[in-house]
Design a protein around this motif. Structure first.
Motif, PDB file in Angstrom:
ATOM      1  N   GLY A  25     -33.062  31.287 -37.170  1.00 21.01           N
ATOM      2  CA  GLY A  25     -32.745  30.512 -35.971  1.00 21.01           C
ATOM      3  C   GLY A  25     -33.961  30.190 -35.132  1.00 21.01           C
ATOM      4  O   GLY A  25     -33.982  29.197 -34.413  1.00 21.01           O
ATOM      5  N   LEU A  26     -34.984  31.030 -35.209  1.00 16.85           N
ATOM      6  CA  LEU A  26     -36.233  30.834 -34.476  1.00 16.85           C
ATOM      7  C   LEU A  26     -37.399  31.156 -35.399  1.00 16.85           C
ATOM      8  O   LEU A  26     -37.254  31.873 -36.383  1.00 16.85           O
ATOM      9  N   ASP A  83     -18.609  34.121 -30.795  1.00 15.10           N
ATOM     10  CA  ASP A  83     -19.060  35.252 -31.602  1.00 15.10           C
ATOM     11  C   ASP A  83     -20.444  35.053 -32.219  1.00 15.10           C
ATOM     12  O   ASP A  83     -20.798  35.726 -33.190  1.00 15.10           O
ATOM     13  N   LYS A  84     -21.213  34.147 -31.665  1.00 12.12           N
ATOM     14  CA  LYS A  84     -22.581  33.946 -32.116  1.00 12.12           C
ATOM     15  C   LYS A  84     -23.532  34.109 -30.942  1.00 12.12           C
ATOM     16  O   LYS A  84     -23.177  33.859 -29.795  1.00 12.12           O
ATOM     17  N   ILE A  85     -24.746  34.541 -31.250  1.00 14.16           N
ATOM     18  CA  ILE A  85     -25.773  34.744 -30.238  1.00 14.16           C
ATOM     19  C   ILE A  85     -26.703  33.532 -30.223  1.00 14.16           C
ATOM     20  O   ILE A  85     -27.206  33.111 -31.270  1.00 14.16           O
ATOM     21  N   PHE A  86     -26.920  32.977 -29.027  1.00 16.26           N
ATOM     22  CA  PHE A  86     -27.755  31.790 -28.861  1.00 16.26           C
ATOM     23  C   PHE A  86     -28.906  32.081 -27.905  1.00 16.26           C
ATOM     24  O   PHE A  86     -28.841  32.991 -27.075  1.00 16.26           O
ATOM     25  N   VAL A  87     -29.956  31.243 -28.009  1.00 18.45           N
ATOM     26  CA  VAL A  87     -31.014  31.169 -26.998  1.00 18.45           C
ATOM     27  C   VAL A  87     -31.243  29.707 -26.670  1.00 18.45           C
ATOM     28  O   VAL A  87     -30.854  28.806 -27.428  1.00 18.45           O
ATOM     29  N   TYR A  88     -31.872  29.462 -25.526  1.00 24.26           N
ATOM     30  CA  TYR A  88     -32.299  28.106 -25.180  1.00 24.26           C
ATOM     31  C   TYR A  88     -33.772  27.980 -25.515  1.00 24.26           C
ATOM     32  O   TYR A  88     -34.631  28.600 -24.891  1.00 24.26           O
ATOM     33  N   ALA A  89     -34.061  27.162 -26.547  1.00 27.02           N
ATOM     34  CA  ALA A  89     -35.439  26.909 -26.953  1.00 27.02           C
ATOM     35  C   ALA A  89     -35.979  25.715 -26.180  1.00 27.02           C
ATOM     36  O   ALA A  89     -35.234  24.778 -25.812  1.00 27.02           O
ATOM     37  N   VAL A  94     -34.248  21.780 -22.880  1.00 27.59           N
ATOM     38  CA  VAL A  94     -33.811  22.988 -23.570  1.00 27.59           C
ATOM     39  C   VAL A  94     -32.758  22.630 -24.609  1.00 27.59           C
ATOM     40  O   VAL A  94     -31.994  21.665 -24.444  1.00 27.59           O
ATOM     41  N   LEU A  95     -32.741  23.436 -25.675  1.00 22.00           N
ATOM     42  CA  LEU A  95     -31.799  23.224 -26.766  1.00 22.00           C
ATOM     43  C   LEU A  95     -31.275  24.566 -27.227  1.00 22.00           C
ATOM     44  O   LEU A  95     -32.055  25.469 -27.548  1.00 22.00           O
ATOM     45  N   GLY A  96     -29.957  24.739 -27.240  1.00 22.42           N
ATOM     46  CA  GLY A  96     -29.360  25.982 -27.688  1.00 22.42           C
ATOM     47  C   GLY A  96     -29.482  26.155 -29.193  1.00 22.42           C
ATOM     48  O   GLY A  96     -29.169  25.242 -29.954  1.00 22.42           O
ATOM     49  N   LYS A  97     -29.941  27.330 -29.617  1.00 23.31           N
ATOM     50  CA  LYS A  97     -30.106  27.624 -31.045  1.00 23.31           C
ATOM     51  C   LYS A  97     -29.401  28.929 -31.382  1.00 23.31           C
ATOM     52  O   LYS A  97     -29.614  29.940 -30.702  1.00 23.31           O
ATOM     53  N   PRO A  98     -28.583  28.940 -32.437  1.00 26.15           N
ATOM     54  CA  PRO A  98     -27.941  30.194 -32.859  1.00 26.15           C
ATOM     55  C   PRO A  98     -28.935  31.075 -33.599  1.00 26.15           C
ATOM     56  O   PRO A  98     -29.819  30.591 -34.315  1.00 26.15           O
TER      57      PRO A  98
END
Length: 394
Positions: free
Chosen positions: A357-358, A324-330, A337-341
């Protein structure tokens, strides 16, 4: 002696070989393994974008139901059998066009009777007038008494009143005959017709003959919850609610097929209080409908725009959902790459508005994220986020 020297040389050579082998073993044990302290091998080439902030327009959507500016119930003004139906359900009609005809026979007879009574009343009036004219000089010459003249004048006034009454009855009968043909009061579309030819209809019946929708302008009714209403009062300028509504920008109508109606509308009305049953307050937006695309009973969504001056935008296709959270790969310094919520505050088009988060300037993987996990090394291919935003805005 010769034998002793050979043995000594052999022993010395053997020791050197053993010593060299030992050094090789020590060196091989201390030397770094392959790949240690070296850059990891480059992985798959994937597009990355730099996250930036920019002014954008966001939309708040509310479910809406549409009605014509006037939905008029067409009801009979006289009782009788439905003799003819001139239109079909869904037909577009013009003002004054005939819709139904009720059997006029009885009302035509009433009109004929009223006309006969009027003729009789006019004849009686003429006779009374003659009597007055005849008696007037006789009274002046004192041939007859003044009482007879007064009686004649009274009869004249009574006959005059009878003519007026008969004239009114003729007008009423003529109106009823006119009511036997039911016409359209405005231009619009005919709704459902629950009656058939031969049905008995009347003024006191519960159901209308049909409903005529005037839809040159359409009203879209929508409701805000108490939370939405409080946010509305905070986000839009104005001293009070009517002033805020007057300053609202034009709104859009999202149709049932998710297309945007070509013409924008204006919010015009709000109820004075919240509903006791559902805790919402109702609004109305008006849309021009010259082409007749919109009909009463349609549904859609009202989209109210608001301006965000500096929003951090992340394409939705560059995100993934986990618990239930939205992530991106930074992208980190070593191309890992590192997943960030993310903290999402809203959406605009196919972009998320991100408040946490970003940071602006960070790079994220734009496509191919389904094949990634934390620590994956990629070969970044930088693409312009501005070009993506322009394409999404078209």
């Amino acid at each position: 002696m010769k034998t002793t020297r050979k043995n000594t040389l052999s022993t010395r050579h053997g020791g050197l070989l053993i010593l060299a082998a030992a050094w090789l073993l020590i060196y091989s044990g201390c030397a770094p393994s392959a790949g240690q302290n070296a850059a990891p091998p480059a992985g798959e080439e994937l597009p990355v974008i730099t996250v930036s902030s920019r002014p954008v327009t966001t939309y708040t959507e509310f479910n809406a139901s549409l009605q014509g500016s006037r939905d008029i119930e067409i009801r009979p003004q006289v009782d009788g059998y439905l003799q003819a139906i001139f239109v079909d359900e869904g037909a577009y009609v013009h003002r004054g066009q005939s819709l139904f005809r009720i059997d006029p026979a009885s009302y035509q007879e009433q009109l004929n009777t009223a006309n006969s009574l009027l003729l009789s009343a006019k004849a009686a009036l003429e006779n009374a007038s003659i009597n007055v004219e005849k008696l007037t000089p006789l009274v002046q010459n004192k041939v007859v008494s003044e009482v007879q003249l007064r009686l004649a004048q009274s009869a004249y006034e009574s006959a005059k009143a009878n003519v007026a009454q008969a004239t009114a009855q003729v007008q009423a009968a003529r109106i009823n005959v006119g009511y036997t043909v039911v016409t359209a009061p405005v231009d619009g579309y005919v709704g459902r017709i629950p009656f058939k030819t031969g049905s008995l209809v009347g003024k006191t019946q519960a159901e209308a003959l049909t409903v005529l929708s005037e839809n040159k302008e359409m009203h879209a009714y929508f409701s805000m919850s108490e939370v939405d209403f409080l946010r509305f009062k905070e986000d839009f300028p104005g001293a009070d609610v009517p002033e805020k509504i007057a300053r609202l920008p034009q709104v859009e109508l999202l149709l049932a097929d998710n297309s945007i109606y070509a013409v924008k509308g204006k919010v015009e009305l709000t109820e004075g209080q919240f509903g006791k049953t559902n805790g919402t307050i109702s609004f109305r937006a008006t849309f021009p409908n010259a082409g007749g695309l919109l009909r009463s009973g349609n549904t859609g969504k009202i989209r109210i725009p608001s301006q965000v001056t500096g929003a951090l935008l992340v394409p939705q296709e560059a995100t993934y959902e986990l618990q239930d959270k939205i992530f991106v790969y930074a992208l980190t310094d070593s191309n890992k790459v590192l997943g960030k919520p993310l903290t999402i505050t809203g959406t605009t088009g196919n972009y998320y508005l991100v408040s946490g988060g970003l940071k602006a300037g960070e790079k994220i993987v734009y496509q191919g994220i389904s094949r990634l996990h934390d620590g994956t090394v990629i070969r970044p291919q930088t693409i312009s986020a501005d070009s993506l935003f322009r394409v999404a805005s078209l």
